[in-house]
Design an enzyme around this catalytic site. Sequence first.
Site, PDB file in Angstrom:
ATOM      1  N   LYS A 180       0.828  -1.217   0.000  1.00  0.00           N
ATOM      2  CA  LYS A 180       0.000   0.000   0.000  1.00  0.00           C
ATOM      3  C   LYS A 180       0.865   1.271   0.000  1.00  0.00           C
ATOM      4  O   LYS A 180       0.641   2.173  -0.796  1.00  0.00           O
ATOM      5  CB  LYS A 180      -0.955  -0.002   1.223  1.00  0.00           C
ATOM      6  CG  LYS A 180      -1.917  -1.179   1.201  1.00  0.00           C
ATOM      7  CD  LYS A 180      -2.877  -1.175   2.359  1.00  0.00           C
ATOM      8  CE  LYS A 180      -2.216  -1.385   3.717  1.00  0.00           C
ATOM      9  NZ  LYS A 180      -1.543  -2.696   3.851  1.00  0.00           N
ATOM     10  N   ASP A 221      -1.568   6.695   6.135  1.00  0.00           N
ATOM     11  CA  ASP A 221      -1.569   5.272   6.454  1.00  0.00           C
ATOM     12  C   ASP A 221      -2.550   5.036   7.607  1.00  0.00           C
ATOM     13  O   ASP A 221      -2.795   5.956   8.396  1.00  0.00           O
ATOM     14  CB  ASP A 221      -0.146   4.865   6.878  1.00  0.00           C
ATOM     15  CG  ASP A 221       0.079   3.372   6.730  1.00  0.00           C
ATOM     16  OD1 ASP A 221      -0.811   2.681   6.214  1.00  0.00           O
ATOM     17  OD2 ASP A 221       1.162   2.905   7.135  1.00  0.00           O
ATOM     18  N   THR A 232      -5.885  -1.315   6.747  1.00  0.00           N
ATOM     19  CA  THR A 232      -5.919  -2.778   6.850  1.00  0.00           C
ATOM     20  C   THR A 232      -7.357  -3.219   7.116  1.00  0.00           C
ATOM     21  O   THR A 232      -7.657  -4.392   7.121  1.00  0.00           O
ATOM     22  CB  THR A 232      -5.035  -3.265   8.020  1.00  0.00           C
ATOM     23  OG1 THR A 232      -5.331  -2.472   9.165  1.00  0.00           O
ATOM     24  CG2 THR A 232      -3.570  -3.140   7.679  1.00  0.00           C
TER      25      THR A 232
HETATM   26  P1  ADP Z   1       2.118  -1.878   3.227  1.00  0.00           P
HETATM   27  O1  ADP Z   1       2.143  -0.379   3.114  1.00  0.00           O
HETATM   28  O2  ADP Z   1       0.952  -2.498   2.544  1.00  0.00           O
HETATM   29  O3  ADP Z   1       2.310  -2.379   4.631  1.00  0.00           O
HETATM   30  P2  ADP Z   1       4.638  -1.677   1.805  1.00  0.00           P
HETATM   31  O4  ADP Z   1       4.219  -0.878   0.607  1.00  0.00           O
HETATM   32  O5  ADP Z   1       5.360  -0.961   2.880  1.00  0.00           O
HETATM   33  O6  ADP Z   1       3.375  -2.446   2.407  1.00  0.00           O
HETATM   34  O7  ADP Z   1       5.501  -2.914   1.258  1.00  0.00           O
HETATM   35  C1  ADP Z   1       6.406  -3.611   2.075  1.00  0.00           C
HETATM   36  C2  ADP Z   1       7.639  -4.002   1.283  1.00  0.00           C
HETATM   37  O8  ADP Z   1       7.272  -5.042   0.384  1.00  0.00           O
HETATM   38  C3  ADP Z   1       8.212  -2.864   0.456  1.00  0.00           C
HETATM   39  O9  ADP Z   1       9.433  -2.461   0.952  1.00  0.00           O
HETATM   40  C4  ADP Z   1       8.440  -3.440  -0.921  1.00  0.00           C
HETATM   41  O10 ADP Z   1       9.818  -3.614  -1.128  1.00  0.00           O
HETATM   42  C5  ADP Z   1       7.798  -4.792  -0.910  1.00  0.00           C
HETATM   43  N1  ADP Z   1       6.697  -4.886  -1.871  1.00  0.00           N
HETATM   44  C6  ADP Z   1       5.384  -4.720  -1.597  1.00  0.00           C
HETATM   45  N2  ADP Z   1       4.642  -4.923  -2.695  1.00  0.00           N
HETATM   46  C7  ADP Z   1       5.497  -5.221  -3.687  1.00  0.00           C
HETATM   47  C8  ADP Z   1       5.326  -5.557  -5.063  1.00  0.00           C
HETATM   48  N3  ADP Z   1       4.108  -5.635  -5.616  1.00  0.00           N
HETATM   49  N4  ADP Z   1       6.419  -5.779  -5.802  1.00  0.00           N
HETATM   50  C9  ADP Z   1       7.643  -5.739  -5.237  1.00  0.00           C
HETATM   51  N5  ADP Z   1       7.874  -5.447  -3.937  1.00  0.00           N
HETATM   52  C10 ADP Z   1       6.812  -5.201  -3.169  1.00  0.00           C
END
Ligand code: ADP
Length: 361
Positions: free
Chosen positions: A67, A112, A161
């Site tokens: 996200k 977030d 979430t």
């Molecule tokens: P969220 O905000 O949903 O908790 P993040 O955007 O912080 O998740 O993603 C966590 C990590 O996972 C990031 O550092 C990124 O490197 C990796 N990541 C997430 N989605 C992808 C994707 N579709 N392709 C490659 N890496 C991803």
Amino acid sequence: MAEPSLVAAGEEPEERAIEAALRPKNLDDFVGQHRVRKQLSLVLQASRMRGRTADHVLFSGPPGLGKTTLAMIVAAEMNAPLRLSSGPAIQHAGDLAAILSSLSEGEVLFLDEIHRMSRPAEEMLYMAMEDFRVDIVVGKGAGATAIPLELPPFTLVGATTRAGLLPGPLRDRFGFTGHLEFYSVPELELVLRRSAGLLDLKVNSAGFAEIAGRSRGTPRIANRLLRRVRDWALVHGVEQIDARTASAALDMYEVDKKGLDRLDRAVLDALITKFGGGPVGLSTLAIAVGEETETVETVAEPFLVREGLLGRTPRGRIAMAPAWTHLGYAIPSGVFAQEQLDLFEPEDAASTAEDWAPESQ
Ligand code: ADP
């Protein structure tokens, strides 16, 4: 208390720095989530063609699925600056007013955990999203006056979430909502290939498959396991990481073939050996494994429920049939199968990506 679990760890600054370095910078590098990617790409392209600020966007789904990464990509694709904040950081309407009034034209504001914003701030946000205007209230009681303040057009990117907890009026003000799904093993292999390239690691296909299979459908966990395997390979002088190396390393970190870690297994093991498979109350179960109730509920349970290993029933937690086999126990007669659980508590058994976290969050 027991050590923090490997799959739930990662708040240290170094971890966060590496995570940031591994983030895809544009939509082409973003693996999987084809539907969301295609729709988002269209929304952004149309805004660029019209020369307008992009519509507000909401991303929902469990932690670690991308996200924040997508919010950064929205800003990059729109060539706009990005401001990061979060629901829990905005407890007063004034906190939000301060952020909004300092935005520049076209700026992307990422919030977030938007479902955790305070009520007054949320109400201010409605007006800001719709009319690009806020009312700043000065003074208190009868003498209070509202001073309207015009805002430059901006794009709000919200992440949650728990989409189900967002009030309707807030949800309706987003022009586009993307729900992120857990990743398949082949998709996680692609994430890992990309990360290994950036970290300059040699890993063969079987090595990627081994790590991906233990990553719980979550890129953040996949990247974290890759770094732990990298450490293991370095210390053991392994040049190229294969399935055996990955397996040995992750076994050492107590992450098993299904992606269960020490805490997950302790919970299931206690359920089975101490409580005959349940049902048992959450707090009793937490005491039995020497953990906080909240840790068991937020860290271990969502994954165990999703994997069909643990069931939540009105009378307490139960170990489902696959939990017994996974831990190497014979299934006694009378143990629940998933279908039986669905019959008497459909909403809980079905708790998945959309609404995975506990009320107490
Ligand atoms: P969220 O905000 O949903 O908790 P993040 O955007 O912080 O998740 O993603 C966590 C990590 O996972 C990031 O550092 C990124 O490197 C990796 N990541 C997430 N989605 C992808 C994707 N579709 N392709 C490659 N890496 C991803």
